[in-house]
Motif scaffolding. Structure first.
Motif, PDB file in Angstrom:
ATOM      1  N   GLN A 144      79.522  54.565   8.003  1.00  0.00           N
ATOM      2  CA  GLN A 144      79.068  53.690   6.917  1.00  0.00           C
ATOM      3  C   GLN A 144      79.061  54.427   5.578  1.00  0.00           C
ATOM      4  OE1 GLN A 144      75.293  52.463   8.514  1.00  0.00           O
ATOM      5  NE2 GLN A 144      76.116  50.545   9.295  1.00  0.00           N
ATOM      6  N   ILE A 145      78.589  55.654   5.593  1.00  0.00           N
ATOM      7  CA  ILE A 145      78.561  56.442   4.357  1.00  0.00           C
ATOM      8  C   ILE A 145      79.980  56.682   3.853  1.00  0.00           C
ATOM      9  CG2 ILE A 145      77.987  58.683   3.346  1.00  0.00           C
ATOM     10  CD1 ILE A 145      75.641  58.759   5.447  1.00  0.00           C
ATOM     11  N   ARG A 146      80.860  57.118   4.759  1.00  0.00           N
ATOM     12  CA  ARG A 146      82.246  57.401   4.372  1.00  0.00           C
ATOM     13  C   ARG A 146      82.950  56.155   3.827  1.00  0.00           C
ATOM     14  NH1 ARG A 146      83.682  62.423   6.097  1.00  0.00           N
ATOM     15  NH2 ARG A 146      82.444  63.287   7.794  1.00  0.00           N
ATOM     16  N   GLN A 147      82.832  55.046   4.543  1.00  0.00           N
ATOM     17  CA  GLN A 147      83.516  53.821   4.123  1.00  0.00           C
ATOM     18  C   GLN A 147      82.978  53.303   2.792  1.00  0.00           C
ATOM     19  OE1 GLN A 147      86.192  54.422   6.160  1.00  0.00           O
ATOM     20  NE2 GLN A 147      86.425  52.287   5.645  1.00  0.00           N
ATOM     21  N   THR A 148      81.680  53.443   2.578  1.00  0.00           N
ATOM     22  CA  THR A 148      81.101  53.021   1.302  1.00  0.00           C
ATOM     23  C   THR A 148      81.705  53.823   0.152  1.00  0.00           C
ATOM     24  OG1 THR A 148      79.031  52.332   2.337  1.00  0.00           O
ATOM     25  CG2 THR A 148      78.962  52.829  -0.042  1.00  0.00           C
TER      26      THR A 148
END
Length: 65
Positions: A37-41
């Motif tokens: 989630q952090i990476r995709q954001t």
């Protein structure tokens, strides 16, 4: 209690450093989803091409269940 300590973007690389609370709770699936989630954001922004995560400056053995 999770907190982003710093976010530095340089040459397309986003370096996000979090406090240790982000590692607490959950198993391996939870940790994988959290980091995804952090990476995709961050990758949704056109100026960011890769992401490096750290916890209180540590980059080794982080986000382990």
């Amino acid at each position: 209690g999770s907190r982003l300590n710093s976010l530095i973007i340089s040459n397309g690389v986003a370096r996000a450093d979090f406090n240790a609370v982000i590692e607490s709770g959950g198993g391996s699936c939870s940790m994988a989803m959290r980091t995804a989630q952090i990476r995709q954001t961050l990758l949704q922004f056109p100026t960011i091409t890769s992401v490096r995560l750290s916890i209180d400056g540590r980059t080794e053995d982080i986000f382990q269940p």
